[in-house]
Design a protein around this motif. Sequence first.
Motif, mmCIF file in Angstrom:
data_model
loop_
_atom_site.group_PDB
_atom_site.id
_atom_site.type_symbol
_atom_site.label_atom_id
_atom_site.label_comp_id
_atom_site.label_asym_id
_atom_site.label_seq_id
_atom_site.Cartn_x
_atom_site.Cartn_y
_atom_site.Cartn_z
ATOM 1 N N VAL A 42 0.844 -1.432 0.064
ATOM 2 C CA VAL A 42 0.207 0.063 -0.005
ATOM 3 C C VAL A 42 0.890 1.279 -0.118
ATOM 4 O O VAL A 42 0.510 2.402 -0.842
ATOM 5 C CB VAL A 42 -0.928 -0.018 1.184
ATOM 6 C CG1 VAL A 42 -1.575 1.422 1.341
ATOM 7 C CG2 VAL A 42 -1.922 -1.101 1.155
ATOM 8 N N THR A 43 1.834 1.195 0.701
ATOM 9 C CA THR A 43 2.819 2.326 0.832
ATOM 10 C C THR A 43 3.445 2.610 -0.346
ATOM 11 O O THR A 43 3.762 3.832 -1.091
ATOM 12 C CB THR A 43 3.947 2.145 2.144
ATOM 13 O OG1 THR A 43 3.150 1.907 3.221
ATOM 14 C CG2 THR A 43 4.855 3.284 1.923
ATOM 15 N N VAL A 44 4.032 1.526 -0.983
ATOM 16 C CA VAL A 44 4.545 1.675 -2.537
ATOM 17 C C VAL A 44 3.514 2.331 -3.366
ATOM 18 O O VAL A 44 4.040 3.068 -4.128
ATOM 19 C CB VAL A 44 5.181 0.375 -2.764
ATOM 20 C CG1 VAL A 44 5.603 0.339 -4.161
ATOM 21 C CG2 VAL A 44 6.368 0.032 -2.098
ATOM 22 N N LEU A 45 2.403 1.698 -3.723
ATOM 23 C CA LEU A 45 1.722 2.403 -4.740
ATOM 24 C C LEU A 45 1.081 3.618 -4.211
ATOM 25 O O LEU A 45 0.975 4.505 -5.316
ATOM 26 C CB LEU A 45 0.360 1.400 -4.167
ATOM 27 C CG LEU A 45 0.246 -0.157 -4.856
ATOM 28 C CD1 LEU A 45 -1.164 -0.946 -4.605
ATOM 29 C CD2 LEU A 45 0.523 -0.029 -6.308
ATOM 30 N N ALA A 46 1.328 4.067 -3.068
ATOM 31 C CA ALA A 46 0.917 5.492 -2.827
ATOM 32 C C ALA A 46 1.888 6.380 -3.004
ATOM 33 O O ALA A 46 1.734 7.384 -3.716
ATOM 34 C CB ALA A 46 0.728 5.576 -1.167
ATOM 35 N N MET A 47 3.212 5.865 -3.071
ATOM 36 C CA MET A 47 4.391 6.697 -3.599
ATOM 37 C C MET A 47 4.304 6.735 -5.018
ATOM 38 O O MET A 47 4.644 7.811 -5.536
ATOM 39 C CB MET A 47 6.018 5.946 -3.104
ATOM 40 C CG MET A 47 5.835 6.127 -1.502
ATOM 41 S SD MET A 47 7.549 5.163 -1.151
ATOM 42 C CE MET A 47 8.497 6.417 -1.816
ATOM 43 N N ILE A 48 3.852 5.697 -5.676
ATOM 44 C CA ILE A 48 4.062 5.602 -7.022
ATOM 45 C C ILE A 48 2.875 6.798 -7.754
ATOM 46 O O ILE A 48 3.154 7.561 -8.675
ATOM 47 C CB ILE A 48 3.431 4.232 -7.772
ATOM 48 C CG1 ILE A 48 4.666 3.277 -7.511
ATOM 49 C CG2 ILE A 48 3.092 4.335 -9.116
ATOM 50 C CD1 ILE A 48 4.345 2.033 -8.019
ATOM 51 N N LEU A 93 5.529 13.655 -17.661
ATOM 52 C CA LEU A 93 6.371 13.521 -16.561
ATOM 53 C C LEU A 93 6.015 12.813 -15.340
ATOM 54 O O LEU A 93 6.642 12.136 -14.737
ATOM 55 C CB LEU A 93 6.663 15.244 -16.128
ATOM 56 C CG LEU A 93 7.709 15.239 -14.889
ATOM 57 C CD1 LEU A 93 8.945 15.033 -15.417
ATOM 58 C CD2 LEU A 93 7.663 16.762 -14.682
ATOM 59 N N GLY A 94 4.549 13.052 -15.195
ATOM 60 C CA GLY A 94 4.054 12.311 -13.987
ATOM 61 C C GLY A 94 3.875 10.772 -14.364
ATOM 62 O O GLY A 94 4.227 10.152 -13.536
ATOM 63 N N VAL A 95 3.636 10.293 -15.475
ATOM 64 C CA VAL A 95 3.752 8.968 -16.058
ATOM 65 C C VAL A 95 4.933 8.477 -15.763
ATOM 66 O O VAL A 95 5.452 7.254 -15.396
ATOM 67 C CB VAL A 95 2.994 8.814 -17.161
ATOM 68 C CG1 VAL A 95 3.362 7.372 -17.858
ATOM 69 C CG2 VAL A 95 1.580 9.035 -17.250
ATOM 70 N N SER A 96 6.104 9.126 -16.417
ATOM 71 C CA SER A 96 7.314 8.554 -16.517
ATOM 72 C C SER A 96 7.857 8.623 -15.006
ATOM 73 O O SER A 96 8.494 7.447 -14.815
ATOM 74 C CB SER A 96 8.209 9.712 -17.070
ATOM 75 O OG SER A 96 7.839 9.998 -18.512
ATOM 76 N N ALA A 153 7.706 2.517 -10.405
ATOM 77 C CA ALA A 153 6.985 1.249 -10.240
ATOM 78 C C ALA A 153 8.232 0.308 -10.698
ATOM 79 O O ALA A 153 8.232 -0.870 -10.037
ATOM 80 C CB ALA A 153 5.977 1.100 -11.076
ATOM 81 N N LEU A 154 9.284 0.493 -11.668
ATOM 82 C CA LEU A 154 10.241 -0.395 -12.193
ATOM 83 C C LEU A 154 11.111 -0.743 -10.938
ATOM 84 O O LEU A 154 11.603 -1.743 -10.808
ATOM 85 C CB LEU A 154 10.848 0.117 -13.489
ATOM 86 C CG LEU A 154 9.808 0.001 -14.610
ATOM 87 C CD1 LEU A 154 10.651 0.646 -15.718
ATOM 88 C CD2 LEU A 154 9.421 -1.245 -15.023
ATOM 89 N N GLY A 182 11.335 -6.291 -5.416
ATOM 90 C CA GLY A 182 10.482 -7.312 -5.098
ATOM 91 C C GLY A 182 9.576 -6.764 -4.015
ATOM 92 O O GLY A 182 8.712 -7.529 -3.130
ATOM 93 N N TRP A 183 9.336 -5.109 -3.739
ATOM 94 C CA TRP A 183 8.470 -4.854 -3.047
ATOM 95 C C TRP A 183 6.850 -4.892 -3.486
ATOM 96 O O TRP A 183 5.923 -4.718 -2.698
ATOM 97 C CB TRP A 183 8.677 -3.086 -2.560
ATOM 98 C CG TRP A 183 9.921 -2.979 -2.045
ATOM 99 C CD1 TRP A 183 10.817 -4.412 -1.365
ATOM 100 C CD2 TRP A 183 10.694 -2.011 -1.563
ATOM 101 N NE1 TRP A 183 11.898 -3.816 -0.694
ATOM 102 C CE2 TRP A 183 12.007 -2.069 -0.763
ATOM 103 C CE3 TRP A 183 10.371 -0.732 -1.612
ATOM 104 C CZ2 TRP A 183 12.486 -1.567 -0.345
ATOM 105 C CZ3 TRP A 183 11.321 0.356 -1.422
ATOM 106 C CH2 TRP A 183 12.501 -0.199 -0.375
ATOM 107 N N ILE A 184 6.630 -5.018 -5.001
ATOM 108 C CA ILE A 184 5.536 -5.270 -5.445
ATOM 109 C C ILE A 184 5.400 -6.203 -6.217
ATOM 110 O O ILE A 184 6.471 -6.788 -6.897
ATOM 111 C CB ILE A 184 4.691 -3.917 -6.105
ATOM 112 C CG1 ILE A 184 5.979 -3.264 -6.992
ATOM 113 C CG2 ILE A 184 4.627 -2.701 -5.107
ATOM 114 C CD1 ILE A 184 5.437 -2.242 -8.039
#
Length: 309
Positions: free
Chosen positions: A253-259, A291-294, A300-301, A307-309
Amino acid sequence: MDVSLPADSHALTSAPEPAAGGWQHLTAPLPADWQRAGQAADDWDFAQDILDPDERSWLRRDGARVFITLQFPVKGNDADADSWEQRPLGIILQGNRITTVLARDLAPLSPFFAQMEHLSSSPESVEILAAILKILAQSYEDALHQLNAAIHDNEQQLDWTQSNGDFFTLLEISKSLTRFEVALVGNIATAFKISRLPEIRDDLPAAQQIDTALLELQVAHERARVYAGTGTSMMDAYAGMVQNNINHGLKVVTVLAMIFYVPSLLATLYGVNTTLPFQKTDWIFWIVLGLGVSISTGLALIFRRKGWI
């Protein structure tokens, strides 16, 4: 069921002299039953002890009489639960005469007592005592087999559900196994004392049966100890696994929030009601979007590689 003591339990008179030999059984005896069975009034305290479900295993000699209590495993009050309790069996050994006392009927002993009632002549008292010890050892073996099967079934259930109910079931199994360990220690000590009785040592076949039962009780104790350790280890392992799953979920959840934070931040900045650079141009929207998508794709990569997601 447990039987409360009558108010006139101390009003017993001296009992008549018992028969020279034989076997008799009393279930939840009252003072009158105790007297009719030929038992002395001074021994009524022993019957009271057997009516107590928490009575421990012990052996005591009083002159020519030997008083014995043994703890038998019984299913808990809820037939569907994997919980087990212990109930005492009282034995009075006096020469070739033996008396057994129970607060309520016990399933492991019922077939044996029914068979004894249909015999034309009762076996020797030491033979009956040896048979009871064999039944005691077998009853623990059967109970441990059922508890071990329950552990495996609960393990498979926990693999799928990890529900609180399954954890409580495993906890109840562990508590039953711990009670078995404690009860078996007392039974082993009492069985060893029984094997040292002169009445037993003078009867070689009975002595051999009791020694065998003693060995089986020791094996049952070791199995109970191992199963209890297995149950405890399973609880610790599944508790750790649940905690690890919770931590992993929070991390995802934290990683997705950062993305999604970066495009949200850019959209917020260029959505405020104030003058911004290049806001009059037609291409600034695509620049902010790209810029946001990049940045989000790059994050995400990176998180995927770790291995966090």
